[in-house]
Design a protein around this motif. Structure first.
Motif, PDB file in Angstrom:
ATOM      1  N   GLU A  98       2.471   5.351 -11.728  1.00  0.00           N
ATOM      2  CA  GLU A  98       1.600   4.186 -11.945  1.00  0.00           C
ATOM      3  C   GLU A  98       0.338   4.316 -11.107  1.00  0.00           C
ATOM      4  O   GLU A  98       0.387   4.776  -9.961  1.00  0.00           O
ATOM      5  N   ILE A  99      -0.773   3.908 -11.686  1.00  0.00           N
ATOM      6  CA  ILE A  99      -2.015   3.731 -10.936  1.00  0.00           C
ATOM      7  C   ILE A  99      -2.494   2.308 -11.201  1.00  0.00           C
ATOM      8  O   ILE A  99      -2.760   1.935 -12.340  1.00  0.00           O
ATOM      9  N   ASP A 100      -2.523   1.506 -10.165  1.00  0.00           N
ATOM     10  CA  ASP A 100      -2.899   0.097 -10.272  1.00  0.00           C
ATOM     11  C   ASP A 100      -4.282  -0.070  -9.649  1.00  0.00           C
ATOM     12  O   ASP A 100      -4.431  -0.103  -8.427  1.00  0.00           O
ATOM     13  N   GLU A 101      -5.297  -0.165 -10.513  1.00  0.00           N
ATOM     14  CA  GLU A 101      -6.669  -0.264 -10.018  1.00  0.00           C
ATOM     15  C   GLU A 101      -6.928  -1.597  -9.323  1.00  0.00           C
ATOM     16  O   GLU A 101      -7.656  -1.659  -8.326  1.00  0.00           O
ATOM     17  N   ALA A 102      -6.336  -2.664  -9.846  1.00  0.00           N
ATOM     18  CA  ALA A 102      -6.591  -3.993  -9.278  1.00  0.00           C
ATOM     19  C   ALA A 102      -6.076  -4.108  -7.853  1.00  0.00           C
ATOM     20  O   ALA A 102      -6.747  -4.659  -6.969  1.00  0.00           O
ATOM     21  N   ASP A 103      -4.859  -3.603  -7.617  1.00  0.00           N
ATOM     22  CA  ASP A 103      -4.262  -3.703  -6.284  1.00  0.00           C
ATOM     23  C   ASP A 103      -4.470  -2.446  -5.443  1.00  0.00           C
ATOM     24  O   ASP A 103      -3.959  -2.355  -4.322  1.00  0.00           O
ATOM     25  N   GLU A 104      -5.183  -1.470  -5.987  1.00  0.00           N
ATOM     26  CA  GLU A 104      -5.516  -0.238  -5.282  1.00  0.00           C
ATOM     27  C   GLU A 104      -4.265   0.420  -4.696  1.00  0.00           C
ATOM     28  O   GLU A 104      -4.132   0.639  -3.485  1.00  0.00           O
ATOM     29  N   LEU A 105      -3.350   0.772  -5.582  1.00  0.00           N
ATOM     30  CA  LEU A 105      -2.152   1.480  -5.176  1.00  0.00           C
ATOM     31  C   LEU A 105      -1.716   2.419  -6.293  1.00  0.00           C
ATOM     32  O   LEU A 105      -2.127   2.285  -7.443  1.00  0.00           O
ATOM     33  N   ALA A 106      -0.878   3.365  -5.913  1.00  0.00           N
ATOM     34  CA  ALA A 106      -0.270   4.278  -6.881  1.00  0.00           C
ATOM     35  C   ALA A 106       1.205   4.420  -6.542  1.00  0.00           C
ATOM     36  O   ALA A 106       1.596   4.318  -5.367  1.00  0.00           O
ATOM     37  N   VAL A 107       2.017   4.641  -7.566  1.00  0.00           N
ATOM     38  CA  VAL A 107       3.438   4.903  -7.386  1.00  0.00           C
ATOM     39  C   VAL A 107       3.697   6.323  -7.873  1.00  0.00           C
ATOM     40  O   VAL A 107       3.357   6.670  -9.002  1.00  0.00           O
ATOM     41  N   VAL A 108       4.266   7.136  -6.999  1.00  0.00           N
ATOM     42  CA  VAL A 108       4.431   8.553  -7.306  1.00  0.00           C
ATOM     43  C   VAL A 108       5.836   9.015  -6.954  1.00  0.00           C
ATOM     44  O   VAL A 108       6.480   8.470  -6.058  1.00  0.00           O
ATOM     45  N   GLU A 109       6.299  10.038  -7.669  1.00  0.00           N
ATOM     46  CA  GLU A 109       7.534  10.700  -7.272  1.00  0.00           C
ATOM     47  C   GLU A 109       7.250  11.637  -6.103  1.00  0.00           C
ATOM     48  O   GLU A 109       6.110  12.036  -5.850  1.00  0.00           O
ATOM     49  N   ALA A 110       8.307  12.016  -5.402  1.00  0.00           N
ATOM     50  CA  ALA A 110       8.142  12.753  -4.148  1.00  0.00           C
ATOM     51  C   ALA A 110       7.525  14.132  -4.331  1.00  0.00           C
ATOM     52  O   ALA A 110       6.879  14.652  -3.422  1.00  0.00           O
ATOM     53  N   GLY A 111       7.708  14.740  -5.499  1.00  0.00           N
ATOM     54  CA  GLY A 111       7.228  16.093  -5.693  1.00  0.00           C
ATOM     55  C   GLY A 111       5.783  16.217  -6.121  1.00  0.00           C
ATOM     56  O   GLY A 111       5.277  17.338  -6.293  1.00  0.00           O
ATOM     57  N   VAL A 112       5.072  15.104  -6.283  1.00  0.00           N
ATOM     58  CA  VAL A 112       3.661  15.158  -6.665  1.00  0.00           C
ATOM     59  C   VAL A 112       2.861  15.840  -5.555  1.00  0.00           C
ATOM     60  O   VAL A 112       2.981  15.487  -4.382  1.00  0.00           O
ATOM     61  N   LEU A 113       2.059  16.829  -5.905  1.00  0.00           N
ATOM     62  CA  LEU A 113       1.224  17.484  -4.908  1.00  0.00           C
ATOM     63  C   LEU A 113       0.098  16.555  -4.476  1.00  0.00           C
ATOM     64  O   LEU A 113      -0.439  15.790  -5.279  1.00  0.00           O
ATOM     65  N   ASN A 114      -0.256  16.647  -3.216  1.00  0.00           N
ATOM     66  CA  ASN A 114      -1.297  15.782  -2.662  1.00  0.00           C
ATOM     67  C   ASN A 114      -2.593  15.891  -3.468  1.00  0.00           C
ATOM     68  O   ASN A 114      -3.190  14.888  -3.870  1.00  0.00           O
ATOM     69  N   ASP A 119      -6.501  14.253  -8.206  1.00  0.00           N
ATOM     70  CA  ASP A 119      -7.009  14.595  -9.535  1.00  0.00           C
ATOM     71  C   ASP A 119      -6.719  13.477 -10.529  1.00  0.00           C
ATOM     72  O   ASP A 119      -7.555  13.153 -11.390  1.00  0.00           O
ATOM     73  N   ALA A 120      -5.543  12.870 -10.411  1.00  0.00           N
ATOM     74  CA  ALA A 120      -5.167  11.784 -11.314  1.00  0.00           C
ATOM     75  C   ALA A 120      -5.943  10.507 -11.011  1.00  0.00           C
ATOM     76  O   ALA A 120      -6.231   9.703 -11.910  1.00  0.00           O
ATOM     77  N   LEU A 121      -6.287  10.301  -9.745  1.00  0.00           N
ATOM     78  CA  LEU A 121      -6.984   9.075  -9.343  1.00  0.00           C
ATOM     79  C   LEU A 121      -8.476   9.098  -9.661  1.00  0.00           C
ATOM     80  O   LEU A 121      -9.087   8.051  -9.914  1.00  0.00           O
ATOM     81  N   ALA A 122      -9.070  10.282  -9.647  1.00  0.00           N
ATOM     82  CA  ALA A 122     -10.527  10.393  -9.760  1.00  0.00           C
ATOM     83  C   ALA A 122     -11.113   9.693 -10.988  1.00  0.00           C
ATOM     84  O   ALA A 122     -12.132   9.000 -10.878  1.00  0.00           O
ATOM     85  N   PRO A 123     -10.504   9.822 -12.192  1.00  0.00           N
ATOM     86  CA  PRO A 123     -11.082   9.135 -13.348  1.00  0.00           C
ATOM     87  C   PRO A 123     -11.095   7.614 -13.223  1.00  0.00           C
ATOM     88  O   PRO A 123     -11.841   6.936 -13.933  1.00  0.00           O
ATOM     89  N   HIS A 124     -10.276   7.084 -12.299  1.00  0.00           N
ATOM     90  CA  HIS A 124     -10.224   5.639 -12.079  1.00  0.00           C
ATOM     91  C   HIS A 124     -11.167   5.207 -10.951  1.00  0.00           C
ATOM     92  O   HIS A 124     -11.162   4.032 -10.555  1.00  0.00           O
ATOM     93  N   GLY A 125     -11.926   6.158 -10.397  1.00  0.00           N
ATOM     94  CA  GLY A 125     -12.810   5.825  -9.292  1.00  0.00           C
ATOM     95  C   GLY A 125     -12.084   5.579  -7.990  1.00  0.00           C
ATOM     96  O   GLY A 125     -12.584   4.860  -7.119  1.00  0.00           O
ATOM     97  N   LEU A 126     -10.902   6.211  -7.834  1.00  0.00           N
ATOM     98  CA  LEU A 126     -10.066   5.994  -6.653  1.00  0.00           C
ATOM     99  C   LEU A 126      -9.741   7.340  -5.997  1.00  0.00           C
ATOM    100  O   LEU A 126      -9.855   8.400  -6.618  1.00  0.00           O
TER     101      LEU A 126
END
Length: 491
Positions: A98-114, A119-126
């Motif tokens: 999940e990427i929540d732009e309104a609350d400025e948070l993301a939910v990720v699984e443990a294996g996601v690379l930093n 890269d996933a956040l950039a299109p959202h301006g985050l």
């Protein structure tokens, strides 16, 4: 019992259980240089929380040690197969949920690379602020397990400041959810903060809710400065923070580190940068300012560095800034490419940075060692690299490292700023913490993991009910068989 454990894992998890000899062998080491004497019983590449729970339930029922492992990029021996263990690999749990732009948070699984998260956040301006040098290859779960730092800590803090909540599988297989999605919240003890930095000894981190930030308006301005020696460079960095300036990044490389990087990358990589043509013995500082007001802050930083004797250049060119950072990030690959090295991690108050560099220089001369050193100077975190010949770490390297650790603590610092304790530094843990704090921490470990099956031997000696890992060979780190005495007060 080992055959029974493997049979139960296969029956419950099928193809997620890996018994291939090469795959098992790979889990015997990480980037620290430690290598376990034994391969694990099995490797489980978990793909879901349910699979992680299944592993822990079987492990709890059979008293089998479990070693949680992410990308395998650790530098403290904290995720290496131990005797009779199951290695629980979380790298396949790599979804951004999940990427929540309104609350400025993301939910990720443990294996996601930093880096993949950014890269996933950039299109959202985050963007996600924790920025270890290994961000392209290290996982969020591993970053959280070690409370990783990085180049941006001086302004944006370490990983703990970005973690709002966690999902953690406990030793008996229960799923614990901690924290919240709100910016504030003080209900009960802060288990999220406790689990962050626990190195897989209290539970298996499987999911995280992290704070993200809007990409700031304005550009990034880079300031670079060369100094006659590393002590003056360190004093200049301390002067920057004393002037109440807070650059997003403030990095220092001594002459030995620059030489190693240049030898690894080649002269063409440095051509046209301020690093090109540095005189022998000179040290180098890189600072960056971001957000609104970056220009004015960069000017102020440049003025301080110049006043402290630095030959200073300033650039608002983003490509040039990234090029300089790529050179800085090449330090670990440069060291690894040249044979045997003990990559270390200490931190001191920023005002004592020059003293610590002076001490490292003295330690190197007394023990006949080359110790190229880089530092996150903005937060006082140094990475000395002990260079030596041969496969086993010689006794004089242990002696030098022990002297360095004790000096850092004596200066008001710590054994580790961001790599963690792992196996490497556990013998010094009690000496830094003191007896009461050490016993309380062991009690917390026993409360979460009464059988001692979670990452046995990491941070604390393994519990009596589980055989401790033995027979470590090290290119970097502190094997228990080194013959070097335990620090006073260690258990």
């Amino acid at each position: 019992m080992s055959n029974e454990v493997v049979a139960r894992l296969v029956a419950a998890l099928g193809a997620s259980v890996v018994l291939d000899e090469a795959a098992l062998d790979a889990t015997r080491e990480d980037r620290s240089g430690h290598r376990s004497a034994h391969a694990p019983l099995a490797l489980v590449r978990a793909r879901s929380i349910a699979e992680v729970q299944a592993v822990m339930r079987i492990a709890s029922a059979t008293r089998t040690p479990v070693v949680p492992r992410g990308a395998g990029t650790g530098l403290a021996g904290g995720a290496i197969a131990s005797t009779g263990s199951v290695v629980l690999d979380l790298s396949a749990m790599n979804r951004v949920l999940e990427i929540d732009e309104a609350d400025e948070l993301a939910v990720v699984e443990a294996g996601v690379l930093n880096g993949a998260l950014n890269d996933a956040l950039a299109p959202h301006g985050l963007w996600y602020a924790p920025d270890p040098a290994s961000r392209a290859i290290s996982s969020i779960g591993g970053n959280i397990a070690t409370n990783a730092g990085g180049l941006l800590c001086a302004k944006y803090g370490v990983t703990r400041e970005a973690v709002l909540g966690l999902a953690v599988v406990l030793a008996d297989g229960r799923l614990l959810r901690t924290g919240r999605r709100t910016v504030k919240g003080v209900t009960g003890y802060d288990l999220t903060a406790l689990l962050t930095g626990s190195e897989g000894t209290l539970g298996v981190i499987v999911e995280a809710t992290v704070r993200v930030r809007p990409i700031a308006p304005g550009g990034i301005v880079t300031v670079a400065a060369a100094f006659p020696d590393v002590e003056r460079a360190a004093a200049a960095c301390a002067a920057v923070t004393a002037a109440r300036l807070r650059p997003a990044m403030l990095e220092l490389m001594d002459a030995g580190a620059i030489a190693r990087i240049a030898g690894h990358l080649g002269a063409e990589a440095l051509a046209g940068t301020p690093l090109d043509g540095l005189a022998p013995g000179e040290a180098f500082v890189i600072a960056q300012s971001d957000d609104l007001g970056a220009d004015e802050q960069a000017d102020a930083i440049a003025a301080v560095l110049a006043a402290e004797g630095g030959r200073t250049v300033r650039s608002a060119d983003a490509v040039e800034g990234e090029r300089l950072l790529a050179i800085r990030r090449a330090m670990h690959p440069a060291m690894a490419s040249r044979g045997e090295v003990l990559i270390e991690d200490i931190a001191v108050p920023r005002s004592r940075l020059a003293e610590m560099f002076r001490a490292i220089d003295g330690i190197g001369r007394r023990h006949g060692l080359e110790i190229p050193t880089i530092a996150h100077a903005g937060d006082g975190n140094l990475h000395p690299n002990f260079v030596y010949e041969g496969g086993e770490v010689p006794a004089h390297v242990w002696q030098a490292a022990d002297e360095m650790f004790r000096t850092a603590v004596a200066l008001g610092g710590t054994l580790t700023g961001e790599h963690g304790v792992g196996i490497l530094k556990r013998r010094w843990l009690a000496e830094e913490l003191g007896d009461d704090a050490f016993e309380l921490q062991r009690g917390i470990k026993a409360l979460f993991d009464p059988q001692g099956i979670l990452n046995p031997g990491v941070m604390f000696p393994a519990a009596p009910v589980v055989a401790e890992a033995s027979g470590f060979r090290a290119r970097s780190g502190f094997p228990e068989a080194s013959g070097f005495p335990e620090a006073s007060g260690a258990r």
